[in-house]
Design a protein around this motif. Structure first.
Motif, PDB file in Angstrom:
ATOM      1  N   PRO A 192       0.806  -1.220   0.000  1.00 24.57           N
ATOM      2  CA  PRO A 192       0.000   0.000   0.000  1.00 24.57           C
ATOM      3  C   PRO A 192       0.843   1.276   0.000  1.00 24.57           C
ATOM      4  N   ALA A 193       0.453   2.215  -0.880  1.00 26.46           N
ATOM      5  CA  ALA A 193       1.032   3.561  -0.932  1.00 26.46           C
ATOM      6  C   ALA A 193      -0.147   4.508  -0.737  1.00 26.46           C
ATOM      7  N   ILE A 194      -0.313   5.005   0.476  1.00 21.46           N
ATOM      8  CA  ILE A 194      -1.544   5.678   0.878  1.00 21.46           C
ATOM      9  C   ILE A 194      -1.246   7.129   1.273  1.00 21.46           C
ATOM     10  N   GLY A 195      -2.075   8.069   0.803  1.00 17.57           N
ATOM     11  CA  GLY A 195      -1.903   9.465   1.182  1.00 17.57           C
ATOM     12  C   GLY A 195      -0.529   9.971   0.799  1.00 17.57           C
ATOM     13  N   ALA A 196       0.230  10.423   1.789  1.00 15.04           N
ATOM     14  CA  ALA A 196       1.584  10.902   1.519  1.00 15.04           C
ATOM     15  C   ALA A 196       2.470   9.794   0.957  1.00 15.04           C
ATOM     16  N   GLY A 197       2.088   8.537   1.183  1.00 16.47           N
ATOM     17  CA  GLY A 197       2.839   7.435   0.596  1.00 16.47           C
ATOM     18  C   GLY A 197       2.678   7.376  -0.912  1.00 16.47           C
ATOM     19  N   LEU A 198       1.445   7.623  -1.407  1.00 17.67           N
ATOM     20  CA  LEU A 198       1.241   7.724  -2.849  1.00 17.67           C
ATOM     21  C   LEU A 198       1.998   8.921  -3.402  1.00 17.67           C
TER      22      LEU A 198
ATOM     23  N   THR B  22     -12.259  11.448  -4.703  1.00 16.03           N
ATOM     24  CA  THR B  22     -12.946  10.331  -4.036  1.00 16.03           C
ATOM     25  C   THR B  22     -12.154   9.796  -2.871  1.00 16.03           C
ATOM     26  N   GLY B  23     -10.839   9.856  -2.965  1.00 13.11           N
ATOM     27  CA  GLY B  23      -9.989   9.247  -1.947  1.00 13.11           C
ATOM     28  C   GLY B  23      -9.969   7.740  -2.009  1.00 13.11           C
ATOM     29  N   ASN B  24     -10.619   7.163  -3.019  1.00  8.43           N
ATOM     30  CA  ASN B  24     -10.721   5.707  -3.104  1.00  8.43           C
ATOM     31  C   ASN B  24      -9.410   5.081  -3.566  1.00  8.43           C
ATOM     32  N   ALA B  25      -9.180   3.853  -3.121  1.00 10.52           N
ATOM     33  CA  ALA B  25      -7.967   3.123  -3.484  1.00 10.52           C
ATOM     34  C   ALA B  25      -8.142   2.432  -4.825  1.00 10.52           C
TER      35      ALA B  25
ATOM     36  N   PHE C 294      -3.038   1.889  -4.118  1.00 10.66           N
ATOM     37  CA  PHE C 294      -2.714   3.311  -4.167  1.00 10.66           C
ATOM     38  C   PHE C 294      -3.956   4.119  -3.819  1.00 10.66           C
ATOM     39  N   ALA C 295      -3.802   5.117  -2.948  1.00 12.14           N
ATOM     40  CA  ALA C 295      -4.943   5.979  -2.605  1.00 12.14           C
ATOM     41  C   ALA C 295      -4.460   7.374  -2.253  1.00 12.14           C
TER      42      ALA C 295
ATOM     43  N   PRO D 167      -3.376  11.289 -16.316  1.00 11.95           N
ATOM     44  CA  PRO D 167      -4.308  12.149 -17.040  1.00 11.95           C
ATOM     45  C   PRO D 167      -5.159  12.923 -16.034  1.00 11.95           C
ATOM     46  N   LEU D 168      -5.518  14.144 -16.381  1.00 14.66           N
ATOM     47  CA  LEU D 168      -6.120  15.041 -15.403  1.00 14.66           C
ATOM     48  C   LEU D 168      -7.399  14.468 -14.793  1.00 14.66           C
ATOM     49  N   ALA D 169      -8.247  13.833 -15.618  1.00 15.90           N
ATOM     50  CA  ALA D 169      -9.490  13.278 -15.077  1.00 15.90           C
ATOM     51  C   ALA D 169      -9.207  12.184 -14.057  1.00 15.90           C
ATOM     52  N   ARG D 170      -8.159  11.375 -14.285  1.00 19.29           N
ATOM     53  CA  ARG D 170      -7.798  10.326 -13.324  1.00 19.29           C
ATOM     54  C   ARG D 170      -7.278  10.958 -12.034  1.00 19.29           C
ATOM     55  N   ALA D 171      -6.473  12.020 -12.176  1.00 19.72           N
ATOM     56  CA  ALA D 171      -5.955  12.699 -10.983  1.00 19.72           C
ATOM     57  C   ALA D 171      -7.096  13.262 -10.145  1.00 19.72           C
TER      58      ALA D 171
END
Length: 260
Positions: free
Chosen positions: A110-116, A167-170, A133-134, A157-161
């Protein structure tokens, strides 16, 4: 240096490991921040290095900030918190921006928040099939105080970002691959060898050319074409004077002569 970070150097490659598996390698306090900044400064200043790999010990890459530290921050005044971010975790993306050699994130879990965001600070990302990733800040009523919005918008891509940030979803490793967040997937037992193979391919090239190329790609994200063309001309003029270029040219000429 704090025991949060370990560095192993071999054959022009530095492997940087976040080494607090008991906290899922969370960036818990100032000592963790300083350890990352110091490690990046050290490897950038080492002329023998041509590539680096950043990974995490244990089952996680990096869980982001610790809940305990977030609770402490919430108790302080906004002005103090703003300064805490500026003089604290924001030093990490600035250190990445200064580093001269390419860094590969080997995302083992997992790479979460600041980890991502930490993974996005790296130039290339390879991931274990167990990685997730979240950009999870919004779920805590927060924003990415470490520059995550800037990083995501330049990685995806901007829409993915937007989707990840809002959403904050993983997402899982395969989705990260499909979206372009990572460039290679590997089974967990093969992750480091996959990252090392890529690092060796980079490190096989002349060190000055690797560092200049990284600088040019970085500059292309922030400058106009004219500015990058000017910088390219200066760097290329210097590259032509190096013995590594002359030797490579001699070898290439010999190969062509042998085939003709």
């Amino acid at each position: 240096m704090s025991d949060f970070v370990q560095i192993v150097r071999e054959d022009g490659i530095a492997v940087i490991t976040l080494n607090h598996p008991h906290t899922r390698n969370a960036i818990a306090d100032e000592s963790c921040i300083q350890a990352i900044v110091t490690a990046l400064s050290e490897i950038s200043a080492d002329p023998s290095l041509r590539a680096a790999i950043l990974t995490g010990a244990g089952p996680a890459f990096c869980a982001g900030g610790s809940l305990q530290s977030l609770g402490q921050i919430a108790a302080d005044e906004p002005v103090a918190n703003e300064q805490r971010y500026r003089s604290g975790i924001q030093r990490i993306p600035r250190a990445f921006q200064q580093i001269d050699i390419p860094v590969i994130a080997a995302v083992n879990g997992p790479a979460i928040g600041a980890g991502l965001d930490l993974a996005c600070m790296c130039d290339i990302r390879v991931a274990s099939t167990r990685a997730t990733f979240a950009e999870s800040f919004v779920k805590l009523g927060l924003v990415a105080g470490d520059g995550g919005a800037w990083l995501l918008a330049r990685t995806l891509p901007l829409a993915r970002a937007y989707e990840m940030a809002l959403t904050g979803n993983a997402i899982d490793a395969q989705q990260a691959m499909d979206w372009g967040l990572v460039s290679r997937l590997a089974e967990p037992e093969n992750l480091m060898e996959t990252a090392l193979t890529l690092a060796r391919a980079i490190a096989a090239n002349p060190g000055h050319a690797v560092r200049m190329t990284k600088r040019l790609v970085d500059a292309s994200l922030l400058n106009t074409l004219d500015s990058v063309l000017s910088l390219s001309a200066c760097m290329q003029a210097l590259a032509h004077t190096t013995e590594a270029h002359r030797q490579a040219l001699r070898l290439m000429t010999a190969r062509v002569g042998t085939k003709s």
